[in-house]
Design a protein around this motif. Structure first.
Motif, short mmCIF file in Angstrom:
data_model
loop_
_atom_site.label_atom_id
_atom_site.label_comp_id
_atom_site.label_asym_id
_atom_site.label_seq_id
_atom_site.Cartn_x
_atom_site.Cartn_y
_atom_site.Cartn_z
N ARG A 109 0.83 -1.21 0.00
CA ARG A 109 0.00 0.00 0.00
C ARG A 109 0.86 1.26 0.00
O ARG A 109 0.54 2.25 -0.67
CB ARG A 109 -0.96 -0.02 1.19
CG ARG A 109 -2.10 -1.03 1.03
CD ARG A 109 -3.11 -0.92 2.15
NE ARG A 109 -2.58 -1.37 3.43
CZ ARG A 109 -2.57 -2.63 3.82
NH1 ARG A 109 -3.02 -3.59 3.03
NH2 ARG A 109 -2.09 -2.96 5.00
N CYS A 128 4.75 8.17 6.63
CA CYS A 128 3.67 7.51 7.38
C CYS A 128 3.70 7.92 8.84
O CYS A 128 4.76 8.09 9.44
CB CYS A 128 3.77 6.00 7.24
SG CYS A 128 3.33 5.41 5.60
N GLY A 242 -6.48 11.78 5.70
CA GLY A 242 -7.32 11.31 4.60
C GLY A 242 -6.64 11.15 3.27
O GLY A 242 -7.32 10.98 2.25
N THR A 244 -4.85 9.13 0.47
CA THR A 244 -4.80 7.73 0.07
C THR A 244 -4.22 7.61 -1.34
O THR A 244 -3.92 8.61 -1.99
CB THR A 244 -6.21 7.10 0.07
OG1 THR A 244 -6.98 7.71 -0.97
CG2 THR A 244 -6.91 7.30 1.40
N GLU A 245 -4.10 6.37 -1.79
CA GLU A 245 -3.66 6.12 -3.16
C GLU A 245 -4.56 6.81 -4.18
O GLU A 245 -4.11 7.27 -5.22
CB GLU A 245 -3.66 4.61 -3.40
CG GLU A 245 -3.35 4.18 -4.82
CD GLU A 245 -3.61 2.69 -5.03
OE1 GLU A 245 -3.48 2.25 -6.19
OE2 GLU A 245 -3.94 1.98 -4.05
N THR A 261 0.59 10.34 5.75
CA THR A 261 -0.56 9.45 5.64
C THR A 261 -0.47 8.30 6.64
O THR A 261 0.62 7.87 7.04
CB THR A 261 -0.65 8.87 4.20
OG1 THR A 261 -1.78 7.99 4.12
CG2 THR A 261 0.61 8.11 3.81
N SER A 262 -1.65 7.81 7.02
CA SER A 262 -1.76 6.61 7.85
C SER A 262 -2.33 5.44 7.07
O SER A 262 -2.38 4.31 7.59
CB SER A 262 -2.66 6.88 9.07
OG SER A 262 -2.21 7.97 9.82
N SER A 263 -2.77 5.67 5.85
CA SER A 263 -3.56 4.67 5.14
C SER A 263 -2.84 3.35 4.89
O SER A 263 -3.51 2.31 4.83
CB SER A 263 -4.09 5.25 3.82
OG SER A 263 -3.05 5.61 2.96
N GLY A 267 -5.75 -2.05 5.98
CA GLY A 267 -6.08 -2.77 4.76
C GLY A 267 -5.77 -4.25 4.92
O GLY A 267 -5.30 -4.72 5.96
#
Length: 286
Positions: A109, A128, A242, A244-245, A261-263, A267
């Motif tokens: 990711r 991150c 918020g 993301t890819e 980012t934390s995304s 997943g």
């Protein structure tokens, strides 16, 4: 990249096999010669292969093939092969498989966000946050790095990042407390997070090093970048919250070159196929 320590890997093994493998022992197959092969069921950015190999070695197995973390694997590509007795391989099998699956999920990711950003501006940095699952910082950090990202901050002791939740306790004007911070920690950059464009403009005029935009739209991010460019030296502009890819490209196009980012932490794990079999006999597949 430095792999996870033996002490951490030993702890993982002890969690899974605290008093021996009851099934293997009861079947009396522990001394039979065996082999184990790990491969990617789907394309993935690999992470954790060295840790899986080391756990096998810690149980006396011999590693015969190893692809290091940070490699993009094709569907079906083997990345780790080892031989040993059935007791050793069964002890390591599931915990190592699961570790690689989770770490590779984070790495994959991360890589997708990096690739999406770099298609527009190759100099963009993907950082991150520390919102990894508690207790997994070492492993999560390794996965982010394997995916081409970096860590935003590893903990509260590392960097100065002033949130609105800090500023609510401060009565004096921003210029004064920012000057005081610089005097107390002259070797540190001063990073301030804001959730309003007006606050970003005010704080950038006070000489901060980095302005972090929390949940800004790409349009407001572009405005903040334009404001930052009016200052010399120009503060770095980071966008967080918020990202993301799917939307990182819009923030890069807005002029932001530091994406927080934390995304990647949230997943599905990747899917790793493991074949454990007696050497030169029938195989058992998972």
């Amino acid at each position: 990249m430095t792999r996870l320590s033996d002490s951490l890997l030993d702890h993982l093994l002890l969690q899974d096999v605290p008093f021996g493998d009851l099934t293997t022992d009861s079947l009396g197959i522990g001394e039979r010669p065996a082999s184990i092969t790990y491969s990617a069921r789907n394309p993935m950015m690999l992470c954790g292969s060295e840790e899986a190999a080391r756990m096998l070695e810690m149980k006396g197995a011999l590693v015969e093939h190893l692809i290091p973390s940070g490699r993009l694997l094709a569907e079906g590509e083997p990345f780790l092969v080892a031989t040993g007795n059935a007791e050793a391989l069964h002890a390591v099998w599931k915990i190592s498989q699961t570790l690689v699956e989770y770490l590779s999920g984070i790495a994959t990711r991360t890589r997708r966000i990096v690739d999406a950003a770099h298609r527009i501006a190759p100099e963009t940095v993907i950082a991150c946050t520390r919102k990894n699952f508690p207790g997994t910082k070492e492993a999560s950090t390794r996965a982010v790095r394997a995916g081409g990202g970096m860590m935003h901050r590893l903990g509260l002791s590392e960097t100065i990042l002033v949130f609105p939740e800090h500023r609510t306790f401060i009565a004096e004007p921003a210029a004064l407390w920012i000057a005081a911070l610089k005097a107390r920690a002259p070797e540190k950059k001063i990073v301030v997070e804001v959730d309003k464009l007006a606050d970003a403009e005010e704080l950038m005029s006070c000489g901060i090093d980095v302005i972090q935009l929390e949940k800004f739209s790409p349009e407001d991010t572009a405005r903040a970048v334009e404001i930052a460019r009016r200052h010399s030296p120009m503060p770095a502009v980071a966008v967080a919250g918020g990202v993301t890819e799917d939307n990182v490209g819009a923030y890069v196009e807005a002029g932001c070159r530091l994406i927080v980012t934390s995304s990647p932490f949230f997943g599905k794990p990747c899917d790793v196929k493991v074949v454990l079999r007696p050497r030169r006999t029938e195989q058992a597949e998972t």
